[in-house]
Write a protein that holds these residues in place. Structure first.
Motif, short mmCIF file in Angstrom:
data_model
loop_
_atom_site.label_atom_id
_atom_site.label_comp_id
_atom_site.label_asym_id
_atom_site.label_seq_id
_atom_site.Cartn_x
_atom_site.Cartn_y
_atom_site.Cartn_z
N HIS A 87 8.67 -36.92 -7.65
CA HIS A 87 8.65 -35.47 -7.91
C HIS A 87 9.91 -34.99 -8.64
N HIS A 110 10.75 -32.72 -12.22
CA HIS A 110 11.62 -31.56 -12.50
C HIS A 110 12.61 -31.87 -13.63
N SER A 155 15.74 -27.18 -5.89
CA SER A 155 14.43 -26.67 -5.47
C SER A 155 14.44 -26.47 -3.96
N ASP A 186 6.94 -25.83 -9.00
CA ASP A 186 6.10 -27.03 -9.07
C ASP A 186 4.90 -26.85 -10.01
ZN ZN Z 1 9.53 -29.23 -6.83
#
Ligand code: ZN
Ligand code: KG4
Length: 339
Positions: free
Chosen positions: A111, A115, A137, A302
């Motif tokens: 993940h 980003h 985040s 996201d």
């Molecule tokens: Zn995120």
């Protein structure tokens, strides 16, 4: 190369189609954040159930909007973790099924690499390495020094809460809705950022790390002193709290730049990069460099376009590792970001 991206790590169900890591053909995001507005945060079982309901409608919209068919898609990139297990599994099982049925290679993406890659989406000028990325985040807060998409190191990270988590917990204390970042930022607009002096975490250390627990406790004490605050007091607390978070983030970026003067660009990514006060403060503190932010707010929080972009860069730089078998996990070590 056309990549179908799937991101379901938390409470957004997102599917995107991206060409060559930058041209977004579609980026559909169905968010269930509103459902959790009054609960102070995401309830994992609820989030997973909503992922199940939303994933196929979102997929159908993405295919229709992008105008591509499965024969045009060269690879499928999916978030393999970290995140909430129930939510992650919905995306990964969807991706595995599509990959098997349509015989399309599958790429598991960390993940955080998503980003970091969001800065390449739809930019007018291509970013250049070496770059320093502040990735902030709800789940992580890190400083990265990168020389390519798959090479670099994490030079700082949070010792307790993530910056977004500090916003979310602060908002809950102030009686503001989840997600806390946007609601604190809105309340702060009419507040006085110098009304309260909140502590700046690790301000006495020469470090690229972050810490928000002391600040969070200071807010708790301030709120306890005024259990039913007026709107003005609430705005002043929000503004002062936001200022303390942003001041710490900027101080670490400034320090990192003294250690790494070779850095050409400073990037800020992740949900907190949507914060306008942070953007203003960062652009002042990185002078004469400029700060690059994701092209739109949708690429800060996201989204699947960033996962498709990361899949493209992984495949371009490390084709064999990119398509190797992967497991879905709530906590993938950060060393696994680039593979
Ligand atoms: Zn995120
Ligand atoms: O990247 P993201 O969508 O999800 C995670 O990977 O965690 O980030 C969500 C976080 C939340 O904590 C939210 O409060 C924060 O980003 N956020 C903001 C803003 N918009 C979202 N924080 C500060 N200011 C904002 N405008």
């Amino acid at each position: 190369m056309i990549i179908l991206g799937i991101e379901t790590s938390c409470d957004e169900t997102s599917i995107a189609v991206v060409r060559d890591g930058k041209e977004v053909l579609c980026n559909i995001i169905a968010s269930t954040k509103d459902v959790f507005a009054d609960s102070g945060g995401v309830i994992p079982e609820d989030a997973a159930r909503r992922q199940v309901e939303l994933v196929l409608p979102v997929l159908h919209s993405a295919i229709a909007e992008s105008g591509v068919s499965f024969t045009d898609i060269d690879a499928i990139a999916v978030t393999k973790g970290p995140g909430l297990m129930g939510s992650l599994l919905v995306g990964v099982m969807t991706a595995r099924t599509l990959s098997a049925v349509h015989q399309i290679p599958l790429i598991g993406v960390h993940h955080t690499l998503g980003h970091l890659s969001s800065l390449w989406l739809e930019q007018d000028t291509a970013p250049t390495f070496p770059c320093l990325t502040l990735s902030v985040s709800g789940g992580h807060s890190d400083l990265w020094l990168r020389t390519s998409h798959t090479q670099g190191s994490r030079i700082g990270s949070t010792r307790d809460d993530a910056a977004g988590e500090a916003f979310d917990k602060g908002a809950a204390m102030l009686g503001l809705p989840y997600p806390g970042g946007p609601s604190i930022s809105k309340a702060a607009e009419s507040g006085n950022a110098t009304a309260y002096t909140f502590p700046i975490g690790l301000s006495k250390e020469k470090t690229c790390d972050f810490s928000f627990s002391g600040l969070k406790n200071a807010l708790r004490l301030a709120v306890q002193k005024s259990p039913s605050p007026t709107d003005t007091l609430q705005s002043d607390l929000a503004a002062s709290y936001q200022e303390a978070i942003c001041t710490q983030l900027c101080a670490r970026v400034e320090y990192a730049l003294t250690l790494h003067p070779e850095v050409k660009e400073v990037h800020v990514a992740g949900g907190v990069s949507a914060n306008s006060r942070l953007r203003t403060m960062l652009s002042e503190c990185v002078q004469p460099r400029t700060v690059r932010t994701p092209k739109t707010i949708a690429y800060c929080t996201d989204n699947a376009a960033m996962i498709a972009a990361a899949g493209f860069f992984l495949f371009s730089e490390k084709p064999e590792e990119a398509t190797k078998e992967f497991i879905t996990s709530t906590s993938i070590p950060l060393e696994g970001v680039f593979a």
